[in-house]
Design a protein around this motif. Sequence first.
Motif, PDB file in Angstrom:
ATOM      1  N   VAL A 153       0.851  -1.191   0.000  1.00 46.62           N
ATOM      2  CA  VAL A 153       0.000   0.000   0.000  1.00 46.62           C
ATOM      3  C   VAL A 153       0.882   1.235   0.000  1.00 46.62           C
ATOM      4  CG1 VAL A 153      -1.952  -1.099   1.127  1.00 46.62           C
ATOM      5  CG2 VAL A 153      -0.188  -0.013   2.527  1.00 46.62           C
ATOM      6  N   LEU A 154       0.297   2.369  -0.327  1.00 43.03           N
ATOM      7  CA  LEU A 154       1.029   3.625  -0.406  1.00 43.03           C
ATOM      8  C   LEU A 154       0.361   4.646   0.508  1.00 43.03           C
ATOM      9  CD1 LEU A 154       2.218   5.221  -3.759  1.00 43.03           C
ATOM     10  CD2 LEU A 154       1.497   6.613  -1.838  1.00 43.03           C
ATOM     11  N   GLY A 155       1.167   5.315   1.305  1.00 39.44           N
ATOM     12  CA  GLY A 155       0.651   6.341   2.215  1.00 39.44           C
ATOM     13  C   GLY A 155       1.794   7.135   2.799  1.00 39.44           C
ATOM     14  N   ALA A 156       1.586   7.695   3.980  1.00 38.46           N
ATOM     15  CA  ALA A 156       2.615   8.502   4.630  1.00 38.46           C
ATOM     16  C   ALA A 156       3.329   7.685   5.698  1.00 38.46           C
ATOM     17  CB  ALA A 156       1.995   9.749   5.256  1.00 38.46           C
ATOM     18  N   ILE A 157       4.631   7.491   5.518  1.00 32.13           N
ATOM     19  CA  ILE A 157       5.468   6.942   6.583  1.00 32.13           C
ATOM     20  C   ILE A 157       5.864   8.125   7.458  1.00 32.13           C
ATOM     21  CG2 ILE A 157       7.646   5.800   7.125  1.00 32.13           C
ATOM     22  CD1 ILE A 157       7.448   4.335   4.455  1.00 32.13           C
ATOM     23  N   TYR A 158       5.614   8.031   8.758  1.00 32.91           N
ATOM     24  CA  TYR A 158       5.852   9.208   9.596  1.00 32.91           C
ATOM     25  C   TYR A 158       6.646   8.877  10.845  1.00 32.91           C
ATOM     26  CZ  TYR A 158       2.220   7.883  13.029  1.00 32.91           C
ATOM     27  OH  TYR A 158       1.491   7.243  14.010  1.00 32.91           O
ATOM     28  N   ASN A 159       7.328   9.910  11.357  1.00 32.54           N
ATOM     29  CA  ASN A 159       8.117   9.790  12.570  1.00 32.54           C
ATOM     30  C   ASN A 159       7.253  10.200  13.762  1.00 32.54           C
ATOM     31  OD1 ASN A 159       9.987  10.719  14.778  1.00 32.54           O
ATOM     32  ND2 ASN A 159      11.526  10.018  13.300  1.00 32.54           N
ATOM     33  N   LYS A 160       6.975   9.247  14.639  1.00 32.30           N
ATOM     34  CA  LYS A 160       6.075   9.494  15.769  1.00 32.30           C
ATOM     35  C   LYS A 160       6.618  10.569  16.704  1.00 32.30           C
ATOM     36  CE  LYS A 160       4.436   4.688  15.718  1.00 32.30           C
ATOM     37  NZ  LYS A 160       4.378   3.418  16.483  1.00 32.30           N
ATOM     38  N   MET A 268      16.148  11.593   6.516  1.00 32.77           N
ATOM     39  CA  MET A 268      15.501  12.738   7.172  1.00 32.77           C
ATOM     40  C   MET A 268      14.328  12.293   8.039  1.00 32.77           C
ATOM     41  SD  MET A 268      15.530  15.492   4.033  1.00 32.77           S
ATOM     42  CE  MET A 268      14.600  16.731   4.937  1.00 32.77           C
ATOM     43  N   VAL A 269      13.530  11.375   7.520  1.00 32.47           N
ATOM     44  CA  VAL A 269      12.372  10.892   8.282  1.00 32.47           C
ATOM     45  C   VAL A 269      12.825   9.984   9.421  1.00 32.47           C
ATOM     46  CG1 VAL A 269      10.212   9.585   8.188  1.00 32.47           C
ATOM     47  CG2 VAL A 269      10.838  11.104   6.301  1.00 32.47           C
ATOM     48  N   GLY A 270      13.786   9.114   9.149  1.00 33.33           N
ATOM     49  CA  GLY A 270      14.262   8.200  10.173  1.00 33.33           C
ATOM     50  C   GLY A 270      14.832   8.912  11.382  1.00 33.33           C
ATOM     51  N   THR A 271      15.545  10.000  11.129  1.00 33.34           N
ATOM     52  CA  THR A 271      16.177  10.749  12.222  1.00 33.34           C
ATOM     53  C   THR A 271      15.271  11.800  12.845  1.00 33.34           C
ATOM     54  OG1 THR A 271      17.103  12.343  10.641  1.00 33.34           O
ATOM     55  CG2 THR A 271      18.474  10.427  11.208  1.00 33.34           C
ATOM     56  N   GLY A 272      14.112  12.049  12.227  1.00 34.77           N
ATOM     57  CA  GLY A 272      13.180  13.030  12.770  1.00 34.77           C
ATOM     58  C   GLY A 272      13.404  14.449  12.279  1.00 34.77           C
ATOM     59  N   LYS A 273      14.371  14.643  11.372  1.00 36.38           N
ATOM     60  CA  LYS A 273      14.547  15.971  10.783  1.00 36.38           C
ATOM     61  C   LYS A 273      13.319  16.339   9.960  1.00 36.38           C
ATOM     62  CE  LYS A 273      17.582  18.699   7.768  1.00 36.38           C
ATOM     63  NZ  LYS A 273      18.818  18.694   6.934  1.00 36.38           N
ATOM     64  N   ALA A 274      12.723  15.323   9.355  1.00 39.89           N
ATOM     65  CA  ALA A 274      11.459  15.479   8.628  1.00 39.89           C
ATOM     66  C   ALA A 274      10.426  14.581   9.279  1.00 39.89           C
ATOM     67  CB  ALA A 274      11.620  15.116   7.153  1.00 39.89           C
ATOM     68  N   ALA A 275       9.175  14.962   9.154  1.00 42.83           N
ATOM     69  CA  ALA A 275       8.103  14.224   9.828  1.00 42.83           C
ATOM     70  C   ALA A 275       7.532  13.098   8.989  1.00 42.83           C
ATOM     71  CB  ALA A 275       6.981  15.177  10.218  1.00 42.83           C
ATOM     72  N   MET A 276       7.498  13.268   7.662  1.00 46.60           N
ATOM     73  CA  MET A 276       6.813  12.302   6.803  1.00 46.60           C
ATOM     74  C   MET A 276       7.520  12.143   5.470  1.00 46.60           C
ATOM     75  SD  MET A 276       2.831  13.615   7.014  1.00 46.60           S
ATOM     76  CE  MET A 276       3.114  15.373   7.297  1.00 46.60           C
ATOM     77  N   ALA A 277       7.213  11.037   4.805  1.00 46.73           N
ATOM     78  CA  ALA A 277       7.527  10.838   3.394  1.00 46.73           C
ATOM     79  C   ALA A 277       6.388  10.014   2.820  1.00 46.73           C
ATOM     80  CB  ALA A 277       8.859  10.129   3.200  1.00 46.73           C
ATOM     81  N   ILE A 278       5.963  10.355   1.626  1.00 48.28           N
ATOM     82  CA  ILE A 278       4.886   9.605   0.978  1.00 48.28           C
ATOM     83  C   ILE A 278       5.537   8.461   0.227  1.00 48.28           C
ATOM     84  CG2 ILE A 278       2.815   9.778  -0.443  1.00 48.28           C
ATOM     85  CD1 ILE A 278       3.104  11.683   2.093  1.00 48.28           C
ATOM     86  N   GLN A 279       5.255   7.229   0.689  1.00 46.71           N
ATOM     87  CA  GLN A 279       5.990   6.085   0.183  1.00 46.71           C
ATOM     88  C   GLN A 279       5.131   4.828   0.203  1.00 46.71           C
ATOM     89  OE1 GLN A 279       8.459   4.988  -1.314  1.00 46.71           O
ATOM     90  NE2 GLN A 279       9.974   6.637  -1.391  1.00 46.71           N
ATOM     91  N   VAL A 280       5.663   3.786  -0.433  1.00 47.31           N
ATOM     92  CA  VAL A 280       5.014   2.478  -0.416  1.00 47.31           C
ATOM     93  C   VAL A 280       5.504   1.687   0.790  1.00 47.31           C
ATOM     94  CG1 VAL A 280       4.558   2.301  -2.878  1.00 47.31           C
ATOM     95  CG2 VAL A 280       6.775   1.593  -1.975  1.00 47.31           C
ATOM     96  N   SER A 281       4.651   0.833   1.297  1.00 41.46           N
ATOM     97  CA  SER A 281       5.013   0.056   2.478  1.00 41.46           C
ATOM     98  C   SER A 281       6.182  -0.883   2.208  1.00 41.46           C
ATOM     99  CB  SER A 281       3.808  -0.741   2.981  1.00 41.46           C
ATOM    100  OG  SER A 281       3.299  -1.618   1.981  1.00 41.46           O
ATOM    101  N   ALA A 282       6.434  -1.209   0.949  1.00 39.78           N
ATOM    102  CA  ALA A 282       7.522  -2.124   0.609  1.00 39.78           C
ATOM    103  C   ALA A 282       8.890  -1.588   1.013  1.00 39.78           C
ATOM    104  CB  ALA A 282       7.511  -2.433  -0.886  1.00 39.78           C
ATOM    105  N   VAL A 283       9.033  -0.265   1.150  1.00 39.10           N
ATOM    106  CA  VAL A 283      10.334   0.301   1.535  1.00 39.10           C
ATOM    107  C   VAL A 283      10.371   0.676   3.013  1.00 39.10           C
ATOM    108  CG1 VAL A 283      10.769   1.149  -0.797  1.00 39.10           C
ATOM    109  CG2 VAL A 283       9.713   2.675   0.882  1.00 39.10           C
TER     110      VAL A 283
END
Length: 428
Positions: A153-160, A268-283
């Motif tokens: 699926v595709l959506g927003a991967i986000y840093n909690k 950027m998302v992993g470290t929390g510098k950015a909050a989200m990336a629009i991506q597929v769940s496969a990555v």
Amino acid sequence: MALEQSVSRRRLLQLMGGAAAVGTLAACGGGNGGSSSSGGTLKVIGAGSQEAGLRKALDDYKKAHSDFDFNLSFSPADQLQTALRAQLAAGNAPDLHAVYPGNGSAMSMVQLSKANLLADLSSQSWTQKIPTGFKGAFQQDGKTFIFSPGTSVLGAIYNKKAFATAGVEIPATWSELLSVCDKLKKKGIVPIALGAQTPWVTQLIDYALVPGTVYAKTPDFDDKMIAGSASFADSGWADAMDKYLELQKKGFFNDNPNGTTYEQATSMVGTGKAAMAIQVSAVLQAFRAAAPSPDDLGMFPFPATDVAADNWIPGGVVVGIAVSAKSKKAEQAKKFIEYCGQPEVVNAWAEAVACVPVYSDGDAKVDPVLTSFLPYLKDNKAVPFMDQRWPNAEVQPTHFAVVQELLGGKTTVQGALKKMDEAYRKSA
């Protein structure tokens, strides 16, 4: 995963329908075992998002077959589409390689099988388990040419933690999304990381928005496009692209998206510098690897409209593997794919890449990060990735290019969509 959710296979397959893969593949070089000149060594080239599942399957198969060895490497999507495609045509391709399900790109199953570049896998028993709704992703003219473990699926991967710092919650509407982005920006957090220098990333925001702006209102849009009674320019695609640009104009992306790579956005998302990336769940695994803890990350459907009922999601069969028709080790490669077709291997591969198994002996085990997507599947609010029913391999690269032009201020939405319409009307 420590937590998993089971979903009825029959119901899920009914809901997902036919699907094809979006180009979601990051580079990740590497190799394993033997020399490529070794008589028993299988040369394998995969796509980045396959690594966790493909490497495990190869390792496990090797442990059970002492005469088997392999040389494994990974290529970025643009190289798969160009260099690998050229190798296939020249007859010096790897024995086993990544292929995109369905149609829509130069390395898609339909395009390659039409060119007689893939070995027929139809005699393998697992092919009989492919659900009817998925056959268009796996088969051409009634023959099966690729193996794929499941649907993404595709959506927003986000840093909690980033969301908590800004005091925001998961948005359910477009207006709520804009409000969340504004609050994140005021806290000094990049709301959405966009690595548009990597071509395949350019399409993902459109793919996340179009189910709501197009298909929720016009479910038969693809049929109308094929019939010539619809166009990208005169559809909700324009609304989606306008919203894409709105995010940029409001400063909700990182600086210079066209100069930012997928890998940089992931970090950027992993470290929390950015909050989200629009991506597929496969990555998702790549994002988890970039975070201090995998639990720092979540995923949610990306809202496209302010009407909750119109916020649909995209989903599709993930990139698969196939055997080169000209491989001198085709029979060896086919035996490995037959092994991959076993339900336990399908389930393990699907779990490794955070997707839903294409079939299984029982209920599907779903990564808990996908829980919020399941109601959309249940309510028939999921559509295949957009390129699945595009008639040729011209539309997708055109889409990549025009989005980069939009972000660079070099074209307009109507200008971009006109180019996509022109590419669509080219003969297949």
